[in-house]
Scaffold this motif. Structure first.
Motif, short mmCIF file in Angstrom:
data_model
loop_
_atom_site.label_atom_id
_atom_site.label_comp_id
_atom_site.label_asym_id
_atom_site.label_seq_id
_atom_site.Cartn_x
_atom_site.Cartn_y
_atom_site.Cartn_z
N LEU A 1 -3.16 -5.97 18.42
CA LEU A 1 -3.04 -6.75 17.21
C LEU A 1 -3.18 -8.25 17.48
N SER A 2 -2.57 -8.75 18.54
CA SER A 2 -2.69 -10.17 18.85
C SER A 2 -4.13 -10.55 19.14
N ALA A 3 -4.87 -9.65 19.81
CA ALA A 3 -6.28 -9.93 20.07
C ALA A 3 -7.10 -9.93 18.79
N VAL A 4 -6.80 -9.02 17.87
CA VAL A 4 -7.52 -8.97 16.60
C VAL A 4 -7.29 -10.25 15.80
N ILE A 5 -6.03 -10.66 15.70
CA ILE A 5 -5.71 -11.87 14.94
C ILE A 5 -6.40 -13.09 15.56
N ALA A 6 -6.30 -13.22 16.88
CA ALA A 6 -6.92 -14.37 17.54
C ALA A 6 -8.44 -14.35 17.37
N ALA B 1 -1.33 -15.32 16.47
CA ALA B 1 -1.66 -14.09 17.19
C ALA B 1 -0.41 -13.48 17.82
N ILE B 2 0.33 -14.28 18.57
CA ILE B 2 1.52 -13.75 19.24
C ILE B 2 2.62 -13.43 18.22
N GLY B 3 2.83 -14.33 17.26
CA GLY B 3 3.86 -14.09 16.26
C GLY B 3 3.57 -12.88 15.40
N GLY B 4 2.30 -12.69 15.01
CA GLY B 4 1.95 -11.51 14.22
C GLY B 4 2.20 -10.21 14.97
N ALA B 5 1.88 -10.20 16.27
CA ALA B 5 2.13 -9.00 17.07
C ALA B 5 3.62 -8.73 17.20
N MET B 6 4.42 -9.78 17.34
CA MET B 6 5.86 -9.59 17.44
C MET B 6 6.45 -9.07 16.13
N LEU B 7 6.00 -9.63 15.01
CA LEU B 7 6.52 -9.19 13.72
C LEU B 7 6.12 -7.74 13.43
N ALA B 8 4.92 -7.36 13.84
CA ALA B 8 4.46 -5.99 13.60
C ALA B 8 5.03 -5.00 14.61
N GLY B 9 5.68 -5.49 15.67
CA GLY B 9 6.25 -4.60 16.66
C GLY B 9 5.27 -4.05 17.67
N THR B 10 4.06 -4.64 17.76
CA THR B 10 3.06 -4.16 18.73
C THR B 10 2.96 -5.03 19.95
N PHE B 11 3.73 -6.11 20.00
CA PHE B 11 3.64 -7.03 21.15
C PHE B 11 4.00 -6.30 22.43
#
Length: 285
Positions: A64-69, A270-280
């Motif tokens: 997810l972080s890679a997709v957002i970035a 990117a990092i924050g979205g992955a953390m909020l989605a629980g995929t970090f």
């Protein structure tokens, strides 16, 4: 009239031919991209922005972080004036390397969940599929800004910024600049050696032997050229410890601050979205 002459074909001016009315249009159309924002940014700031965007992605492995970035990078580069054709032309090695990296993770990645195919050491499972997708997207998200941020950067301007803004030693910066300038000569040297061997009739050996012979000759040529360049630079005082003046001052302005802010926001989203989605998922976990 003066602006028109400046934008006209420089070859026509150097040959004494009066510039045609369509020269300015043709010259502008021949450019790979029409950048509206990046030319106002210092090359050193571009380097810092590339580091800010890519470094955090090296320590995570979630998709997810890679997709957002990646999505944010593409949107921002297109908004900055980089054409899609330019992205494909300049980044094709990355576009080829990313699927290959994903394929290796697909076959030999982390086994987890349902197993769909297995042959000796290769296994395709839910975990390897997820890892392959994450690695493919991450290679793209790391490679694109590293290439596109330096589309029209002059190495001399980058060296000026490293020495004046980052206060790096002038001897190191100027040596690196000289080396970067010489790298562009390697391809010409390789072509010249190929034509020379062909003219002598010694180009019919095996491909591996021919490559090894030419690579060794190119290495010897590079060492000799580097030693002559080092001697010449020392003779001109490039190795002295006295403070050096610069012909062109390197400055940073509002555009530089905007680019750094954008880089921080892209990384944070990117990092924050992955953390909020629980995929970090950090690489060390």
């Amino acid at each position: 009239m003066t602006d028109r002459l400046r934008r006209a074909d420089p070859v026509a001016i150097s040959l004494g031919r009066p510039p045609a009315a369509g020269d300015a249009v043709e010259t502008a159309a021949a450019r790979p991209s029409t950048l509206r924002f990046l030319p106002r940014v210092n090359p050193v700031t571009r380097l810092a922005a590339a580091i800010l965007v890519t470094t955090p992605l090296l320590f995570t492995i979630d998709w997810l972080s890679a997709v957002i970035a990646l999505v944010l990078q593409l949107v921002l580069f297109l908004a900055a004036g980089v054409r899609p054709a330019t992205i494909l032309r300049r980044c094709w090695p990355i576009l080829l390397a990313a699927p290959l990296a994903g394929l290796s993770m697909l076959l030999y990645g982390r086994p987890a969940g349902t197993e769909y195919w297995s042959f000796w050491l290769a296994r395709i499972t839910d975990g390897s599929i997820e890892l392959a997708i994450a690695v493919t997207l991450r290679v793209l998200a790391i490679g694109l800004p590293a290439v596109l941020l330096f589309l029209d950067v002059d190495p001399t301007e980058l060296a000026d910024g490293l020495a004046q803004l980052w206060r790096l030693p002038a001897r190191f910066v100027l040596g690196a600049l000289a080396g970067a300038r010489l790298v562009g000569l390697f391809l010409d040297d390789w072509r010249a050696m190929t034509m020379s061997r062909r003219a002598r009739g010694i180009g019919d050996h095996g491909a591996l032997r021919r490559f090894a012979t030419m690579a060794f000759a190119l290495l010897v040529l590079a060492i000799r050229r580097g030693s002559k360049l080092a001697t010449a630079m020392e003779a001109r005082g490039f190795g002295s410890r006295t403070s050096r003046s610069w012909a062109r001052p390197s400055t940073a302005g509002a555009a530089d601050a905007v680019l750094l802010l954008i880089a921080v926001l892209v990384t944070g989203c990117a990092i924050g979205g992955a953390m909020l989605a629980g995929t970090f998922h950090p690489v060390w976990a």
